[in-house]
Design an enzyme around this catalytic site. Structure first.
Site, PDB file in Angstrom:
ATOM      1  N   ASN A  22     -11.272  -7.339  11.634  1.00 25.02           N
ATOM      2  CA  ASN A  22     -10.624  -7.694  10.364  1.00 25.02           C
ATOM      3  C   ASN A  22      -9.708  -8.882  10.601  1.00 25.02           C
ATOM      4  OD1 ASN A  22      -9.637  -7.328   7.628  1.00 25.02           O
ATOM      5  ND2 ASN A  22      -7.775  -6.458   8.528  1.00 25.02           N
ATOM      6  N   HIS A  77      -6.090 -10.374   9.143  1.00 24.19           N
ATOM      7  CA  HIS A  77      -4.919 -10.068   8.315  1.00 24.19           C
ATOM      8  C   HIS A  77      -4.074 -11.337   8.209  1.00 24.19           C
ATOM      9  CE1 HIS A  77      -2.017  -7.473   6.382  1.00 24.19           C
ATOM     10  NE2 HIS A  77      -1.076  -8.115   7.049  1.00 24.19           N
ATOM     11  N   ASP A  98      -4.717  -1.842   9.379  1.00 24.70           N
ATOM     12  CA  ASP A  98      -4.077  -2.887  10.198  1.00 24.70           C
ATOM     13  C   ASP A  98      -3.518  -2.392  11.525  1.00 24.70           C
ATOM     14  OD1 ASP A  98      -4.559  -4.639   8.061  1.00 24.70           O
ATOM     15  OD2 ASP A  98      -2.688  -4.076   7.098  1.00 24.70           O
TER      16      ASP A  98
HETATM   17  C1  GAR Z   1      -7.560 -13.701   3.421  1.00 27.38           C
HETATM   18  O1  GAR Z   1      -6.339 -14.384   3.451  1.00 27.38           O
HETATM   19  C2  GAR Z   1      -7.466 -12.480   4.317  1.00 27.38           C
HETATM   20  O2  GAR Z   1      -6.660 -12.675   5.432  1.00 27.38           O
HETATM   21  C3  GAR Z   1      -6.862 -11.486   3.375  1.00 27.38           C
HETATM   22  O3  GAR Z   1      -7.511 -11.704   2.152  1.00 27.38           O
HETATM   23  C4  GAR Z   1      -7.806 -13.100   2.046  1.00 27.38           C
HETATM   24  C5  GAR Z   1      -9.224 -13.266   1.595  1.00 27.38           C
HETATM   25  O4  GAR Z   1      -9.490 -14.598   1.259  1.00 27.38           O
HETATM   26  N1  GAR Z   1      -7.022 -10.141   3.852  1.00 27.38           N
HETATM   27  C6  GAR Z   1      -6.118  -9.194   3.683  1.00 27.38           C
HETATM   28  O5  GAR Z   1      -5.081  -9.372   3.072  1.00 27.38           O
HETATM   29  C7  GAR Z   1      -6.469  -7.857   4.323  1.00 27.38           C
HETATM   30  N2  GAR Z   1      -5.317  -7.009   4.383  1.00 27.38           N
HETATM   31  P1  GAR Z   1     -10.979 -15.095   1.000  1.00 27.38           P
HETATM   32  O6  GAR Z   1     -11.623 -14.117   0.008  1.00 27.38           O
HETATM   33  O7  GAR Z   1     -10.827 -16.456   0.410  1.00 27.38           O
HETATM   34  O8  GAR Z   1     -11.697 -15.100   2.312  1.00 27.38           O
END
Ligand code: GAR
Length: 188
Positions: free
Chosen positions: A102, A104, A145
């Site tokens: 994953n 984060h 996480d």
């Molecule tokens: C990313 O910033 C990722 O790190 C976050 O969601 C976003 C997705 O962006 N993930 C989390 O917050 C997980 N806890 P994207 O759809 O443009 O790839």
């Protein structure tokens, strides 16, 4: 050939970067994109990239093992969560031990856990007056996480930065590092 499945719930910019990175490779391929969100931007991106998409609902994910069966039937070796907002159920963790990663958008163990995703994370960083943020790429277990950390990269947070400013800096790090770190993990 190693086969990757990407789970995403939102826009899918990371998913697209990962697909681009591996396109043309003969040893690793993104063969499937899965989402729990029928409105997710990642669906359009996947169709444009000619990658099959599976849309599933919460009940299927938590009350059955159909997603695991589907992944195994498709010969998936490695799972990438790229903005996937649901907790991974135990059966899936067991089926892909140390094969789910994953990303984060902060420096875990800070600003992680249930409800800490997307803009909530960047708002928390600004509210805490942190002077740096960044990304954490980690293995996935059945808690939000908390899996072992594989890689972190940092960016500076200025006192004048808004959550949107932090989000932009973090996104640059995500797009640069996530595909490369996945490649290293898979090649091990
Ligand atoms: C990313 O910033 C990722 O790190 C976050 O969601 C976003 C997705 O962006 N993930 C989390 O917050 C997980 N806890 P994207 O759809 O443009 O790839």
């Amino acid at each position: 050939m190693k086969r990757i499945a990407i789970f995403a719930s939102g826009s899918g910019s990371n998913a697209e970067k990962i697909c681009d990175y591996f396109s043309g490779r003969t040893d690793v391929e993104v063969t499937l994109i899965l989402t729990n969100n029928p409105e997710a931007g990642v669906i359009k991106r996947a169709r444009r990239l000619h990658i099959p998409v599976v849309i599933f609902d919460r009940k299927t994910f938590y009350d059955t093992e159909r997603i695991l069966q589907l992944l195994k039937n498709d010969g998936i070796d490695f799972i990438v969560l790229a903005g996937f907002m649901m907790l991974i159920p135990q059966y899936l963790v067991n089926g892909y031990t140390n094969k789910i990663v994953n990303i984060h958008p902060a420096l875990l163990p800070k600003h992680g856990g249930k409800g800490m995703y997307g803009h909530f994370v960047h708002e928390a960083v600004v509210a805490a007056k942190d002077t740096e943020s960044g990304i954490t790429i980690h293995f996935v277990n059945e808690r939000y996480d908390e899996g072992n950390i594989i890689f972190q990269a940092t960016c500076e947070v200025l006192p004048s930065d808004s959550p949107e400013d932090v989000a932009s800096k973090v996104q640059v790090l995500e797009h640069v590092h996530f595909p490369r770190v996945i490649d290293e993990m898979i090649s091990k």
